[in-house]
Design an enzyme around this catalytic site. Structure first.
Site, PDB file in Angstrom:
ATOM      1  N   TYR A  32       0.629  -0.971   0.055  1.00 43.76           N
ATOM      2  CA  TYR A  32      -0.012   0.071  -0.128  1.00 43.76           C
ATOM      3  C   TYR A  32       0.767   1.478   0.004  1.00 43.76           C
ATOM      4  O   TYR A  32       0.732   2.294  -0.912  1.00 43.76           O
ATOM      5  CB  TYR A  32      -1.096   0.186   1.213  1.00 43.76           C
ATOM      6  CG  TYR A  32      -1.992   0.907   1.043  1.00 43.76           C
ATOM      7  CD1 TYR A  32      -2.759   1.469   0.091  1.00 43.76           C
ATOM      8  CD2 TYR A  32      -2.319   1.655   2.407  1.00 43.76           C
ATOM      9  CE1 TYR A  32      -3.582   2.459  -0.067  1.00 43.76           C
ATOM     10  CE2 TYR A  32      -3.441   2.766   2.469  1.00 43.76           C
ATOM     11  CZ  TYR A  32      -3.862   2.939   1.272  1.00 43.76           C
ATOM     12  OH  TYR A  32      -4.710   4.225   0.988  1.00 43.76           O
ATOM     13  N   GLU A  55       2.143   6.241  -7.434  1.00 43.56           N
ATOM     14  CA  GLU A  55       1.073   6.908  -8.056  1.00 43.56           C
ATOM     15  C   GLU A  55       1.410   8.355  -7.864  1.00 43.56           C
ATOM     16  O   GLU A  55       1.238   9.242  -8.844  1.00 43.56           O
ATOM     17  CB  GLU A  55      -0.246   6.386  -7.176  1.00 43.56           C
ATOM     18  CG  GLU A  55      -0.736   5.284  -7.453  1.00 43.56           C
ATOM     19  CD  GLU A  55      -1.807   4.693  -6.638  1.00 43.56           C
ATOM     20  OE1 GLU A  55      -2.570   5.657  -5.863  1.00 43.56           O
ATOM     21  OE2 GLU A  55      -2.384   3.809  -6.642  1.00 43.56           O
TER      22      GLU A  55
END
Length: 249
Positions: A166, A173
């Site tokens: 995560y 991103e």
């Protein structure tokens, strides 16, 4: 297994396979590039990886729109808005950032360290690694669940893999957005400029910055929630396993 379970099993198994295919193509391309004397952070390697995975990646990620419909029609018990937000954020990164300016996002890296002995760079490869592994685990877990099989390894991966994947995914991103912004400012894609009939303007680079600003506050909250779920689920799984062992003793 009823019709709904069969459908959900097929859906999750297919997506698990799709993401595994993307991951395998990425790894094979990286291995070939390294054997050719290229580094994993070279523009050539990153471009080759993008060319190799872009079609199956686009398909595997875009099909996730079905999960919003699953939630909306009650096929799965998931909040519609939360599901829609999660799917939309991934689709935005893929279509609105990576695919929009691939000349920036698929050829460059963001270095997190300046140490010559050890360095770590965020790139398309780290993004794909986080996405592929997390989705293979997630879809694999749900496929097993629909087949009434929950091996401990799948439960452990489901509630432990996020510890690394995560943060790696979110940071990768954000790195894609960082790499894309200069090109977006220069080329102004998806922007509306004045003058125009409706006397309205919007800059897509500003939209990206606002999206990131909305993106960041949710990370610690979701990560904390997942940590609590991990503790609760793994504790109950371990307890159930101990009870089973005692009964069989």
């Amino acid at each position: 297994m009823n019709v709904k379970q069969a459908y959900l099993f097929s859906y999750n198994a297919a997506l698990c396979s799709g993401w595994a295919y993307v991951f395998i193509r990425m790894v094979m391309t990286c291995v070939t590039a390294v054997h050719s004397g290229l580094s994993l952070t070279s523009p050539t390697t990153l471009s080759l990886v993008w060319e190799s995975v872009q079609v199956p990646l686009k398909v595997s990620q875009s099909v996730a729109i079905m999960e919003v419909l699953h939630a909306a029609f009650g096929i799965v018990r998931s909040p519609v808005m939360i599901t829609a937000t999660q799917v939309a954020s991934r689709l935005w990164i893929l279509w609105g950032i990576v695919c929009l300016v691939p000349e920036a996002t698929t050829t460059s890296v963001v270095s997190l360290t300046s140490n010559t002995v050890f360095s770590f760079e965020l790139s398309l490869i780290t993004l794909l690694t986080a996405w592929c592994l997390s989705e293979m685990i997630r879809y694999g877990f749900f496929a097993c669940k629909e087949a009434n099989m929950q091996p401990y390894i799948m439960v452990w991966l489901r509630y432990s893999g996020f510890l690394v994947l995560y943060p790696l995914g979110v940071s990768s991103e954000l790195a894609m957005v960082w790499l894309a912004l200069p090109v977006i400012r220069m080329k102004k894609p998806l922007s509306i400029e004045l003058p125009n009939p409706v006397n309205f303007s919007i800059s897509y680079d500003v939209v990206c910055i606002l999206a990131v600003a909305a993106y960041l506050p949710g990370f610690p909250q979701l990560y904390g929630y997942m940590l609590k779920q991990r503790k609760k689920t793994l504790s109950s799984t371990a307890t159930a396993a101990d009870v089973t062992k005692k009964k069989n003793a």
